[in-house]
Design a protein around this motif. Structure first.
Motif, PDB file in Angstrom:
ATOM      1  N   LEU A  49       0.848  -1.253   0.115  1.00 13.55           N
ATOM      2  CA  LEU A  49       0.121   0.119  -0.106  1.00 13.55           C
ATOM      3  C   LEU A  49       0.881   1.175  -0.052  1.00 13.55           C
ATOM      4  O   LEU A  49       1.859   1.098   0.598  1.00 13.55           O
ATOM      5  CB  LEU A  49      -0.848   0.008   1.171  1.00 13.55           C
ATOM      6  CG  LEU A  49      -1.866  -1.173   1.108  1.00 13.55           C
ATOM      7  CD1 LEU A  49      -2.604  -0.926   2.512  1.00 13.55           C
ATOM      8  CD2 LEU A  49      -2.846  -0.844   0.117  1.00 13.55           C
ATOM      9  N   GLU A  50       0.521   2.002  -0.760  1.00 15.24           N
ATOM     10  CA  GLU A  50       1.258   3.339  -1.053  1.00 15.24           C
ATOM     11  C   GLU A  50       0.809   4.302   0.103  1.00 15.24           C
ATOM     12  O   GLU A  50       0.003   4.689   0.421  1.00 15.24           O
ATOM     13  CB  GLU A  50       0.933   3.869  -2.182  1.00 15.24           C
ATOM     14  CG  GLU A  50       1.751   5.031  -2.579  1.00 15.24           C
ATOM     15  CD  GLU A  50       1.823   6.034  -3.970  1.00 15.24           C
ATOM     16  OE1 GLU A  50       1.824   7.125  -4.195  1.00 15.24           O
ATOM     17  OE2 GLU A  50       1.372   4.880  -4.862  1.00 15.24           O
ATOM     18  N   THR A  51       2.036   4.987   0.749  1.00 14.93           N
ATOM     19  CA  THR A  51       1.454   5.733   1.894  1.00 14.93           C
ATOM     20  C   THR A  51       1.582   7.201   1.431  1.00 14.93           C
ATOM     21  O   THR A  51       0.458   8.084   2.135  1.00 14.93           O
ATOM     22  CB  THR A  51       2.950   6.000   2.904  1.00 14.93           C
ATOM     23  OG1 THR A  51       3.955   6.169   2.310  1.00 14.93           O
ATOM     24  CG2 THR A  51       3.040   4.660   3.624  1.00 14.93           C
ATOM     25  N   GLY A  52       2.008   7.625   0.339  1.00 15.29           N
ATOM     26  CA  GLY A  52       1.751   9.020  -0.156  1.00 15.29           C
ATOM     27  C   GLY A  52       2.590  10.116   0.451  1.00 15.29           C
ATOM     28  O   GLY A  52       3.605   9.610   1.031  1.00 15.29           O
ATOM     29  N   THR A  53       2.114  11.215   0.547  1.00 14.08           N
ATOM     30  CA  THR A  53       2.895  12.385   1.285  1.00 14.08           C
ATOM     31  C   THR A  53       1.937  12.956   2.270  1.00 14.08           C
ATOM     32  O   THR A  53       0.737  12.770   2.291  1.00 14.08           O
ATOM     33  CB  THR A  53       3.479  13.526   0.030  1.00 14.08           C
ATOM     34  OG1 THR A  53       2.090  13.968  -0.489  1.00 14.08           O
ATOM     35  CG2 THR A  53       4.204  12.891  -1.033  1.00 14.08           C
ATOM     36  N   LEU A  54       2.402  14.047   2.894  1.00 10.27           N
ATOM     37  CA  LEU A  54       1.675  14.543   3.794  1.00 10.27           C
ATOM     38  C   LEU A  54       0.251  15.533   3.177  1.00 10.27           C
ATOM     39  O   LEU A  54      -0.591  15.649   3.705  1.00 10.27           O
ATOM     40  CB  LEU A  54       2.261  15.821   4.767  1.00 10.27           C
ATOM     41  CG  LEU A  54       3.428  14.909   5.794  1.00 10.27           C
ATOM     42  CD1 LEU A  54       4.256  16.139   6.600  1.00 10.27           C
ATOM     43  CD2 LEU A  54       2.527  13.980   6.802  1.00 10.27           C
ATOM     44  N   ARG A  55       0.706  15.967   1.871  1.00  8.32           N
ATOM     45  CA  ARG A  55      -0.312  16.808   1.064  1.00  8.32           C
ATOM     46  C   ARG A  55      -1.454  15.723   0.525  1.00  8.32           C
ATOM     47  O   ARG A  55      -2.467  16.045   0.308  1.00  8.32           O
ATOM     48  CB  ARG A  55       0.270  17.629   0.147  1.00  8.32           C
ATOM     49  CG  ARG A  55       0.877  18.802   0.562  1.00  8.32           C
ATOM     50  CD  ARG A  55       1.543  19.436  -0.575  1.00  8.32           C
ATOM     51  NE  ARG A  55       2.290  20.615   0.009  1.00  8.32           N
ATOM     52  CZ  ARG A  55       1.895  22.006   0.001  1.00  8.32           C
ATOM     53  NH1 ARG A  55       0.585  22.066  -0.496  1.00  8.32           N
ATOM     54  NH2 ARG A  55       2.453  23.029   0.492  1.00  8.32           N
ATOM     55  N   SER A  56      -0.929  14.470   0.330  1.00  8.85           N
ATOM     56  CA  SER A  56      -1.600  13.711  -0.472  1.00  8.85           C
ATOM     57  C   SER A  56      -1.575  12.357   0.232  1.00  8.85           C
ATOM     58  O   SER A  56      -0.619  11.438  -0.262  1.00  8.85           O
ATOM     59  CB  SER A  56      -1.405  13.490  -2.131  1.00  8.85           C
ATOM     60  OG  SER A  56      -2.084  12.379  -2.424  1.00  8.85           O
ATOM     61  N   VAL A  57      -2.162  12.015   1.358  1.00  9.56           N
ATOM     62  CA  VAL A  57      -2.163  10.746   2.124  1.00  9.56           C
ATOM     63  C   VAL A  57      -2.576   9.600   1.243  1.00  9.56           C
ATOM     64  O   VAL A  57      -3.944   9.550   0.763  1.00  9.56           O
ATOM     65  CB  VAL A  57      -2.936  10.834   3.527  1.00  9.56           C
ATOM     66  CG1 VAL A  57      -2.680   9.596   4.164  1.00  9.56           C
ATOM     67  CG2 VAL A  57      -2.216  12.069   4.132  1.00  9.56           C
ATOM     68  N   GLY A  58      -1.810   8.541   1.196  1.00  4.60           N
ATOM     69  CA  GLY A  58      -2.303   7.291   0.679  1.00  4.60           C
ATOM     70  C   GLY A  58      -2.832   6.372   1.408  1.00  4.60           C
ATOM     71  O   GLY A  58      -3.133   6.559   2.508  1.00  4.60           O
ATOM     72  N   PRO A  59      -3.271   5.258   0.934  1.00  2.00           N
ATOM     73  CA  PRO A  59      -3.992   4.265   1.661  1.00  2.00           C
ATOM     74  C   PRO A  59      -3.741   3.494   2.560  1.00  2.00           C
ATOM     75  O   PRO A  59      -3.907   2.979   3.687  1.00  2.00           O
ATOM     76  CB  PRO A  59      -4.632   3.393   0.528  1.00  2.00           C
ATOM     77  CG  PRO A  59      -4.045   3.514  -0.700  1.00  2.00           C
ATOM     78  CD  PRO A  59      -3.328   4.810  -0.612  1.00  2.00           C
TER      79      PRO A  59
END
Length: 173
Positions: free
Chosen positions: A49-59
């Protein structure tokens, strides 16, 4: 006249029994190791699962963060148990574990096939048998109220596609 002489100070006797050694394989150690194992399984299950960034949180951000917090707690429990010991394991009652496991299996087998109206009370009623202190009428009322709240929350407030009641060939809500 008798003369009383001052007696020298007497040292208190030393305690000949040594302090008990700390229990190394304790309930606290088992709890810590269990939390570490649960966190490891969660991290392994969510590795794709991708964590993303603080601006775009991933699942994967929340599951990974929670798994890391559980891991930290497990390491803390384990370290504390190794340093200062703890209460010995003793006898393991199987009744609680057996009924909680059966309740989870009952829920898993009924949630999709019969709906939340059957799975909700099933998990509460079966898990209630895990202790002899359960009062049947209170447990039944709790099961019905909790099921109604869960149906209202998950199906109607959140709009999740959970079946509420499935009677094959008759009705599907």
């Amino acid at each position: 006249m008798a003369h009383e002489s001052a007696s020298p100070a007497v040292a208190p006797p030393s305690d000949p029994t040594p302090a008990p050694a700390p229990v190394r394989f304790s309930k606290e150690l088992l709890a810590g190791l269990t939390l570490v194992l649960i966190a490891a399984v969660a991290l392994l299950a969510g590795r794709d699962l991708e964590t993303g960034t603080l601006r775009s949180v991933g699942p994967g951000a929340l599951p990974r963060a929670l798994a890391l917090m559980v891991l930290a707690g497990g390491i803390g429990f384990t370290a504390a148990a190794l340093i200062r010991g703890g209460e010995p394991l003793g006898r393991w009652p199987l009744r609680g574990a057996a009924f909680i496991t059966l309740a989870l299996v009952a829920f898993a087998l009924t949630i999709r096939t019969l709906g939340l109206a059957v799975a909700g009370p099933a998990i509460v009623l079966v898990s209630g048998a895990a202790t002899s202190e359960t009062r049947p009428l209170e447990l039944l009322v709790f099961a019905l109220v909790l099921t109604a709240v869960c149906i209202g929350l998950f199906r109607f407030a959140l709009g999740l596609p959970l079946p509420v009641l499935v009677i094959p060939g008759l009705v599907t809500i």
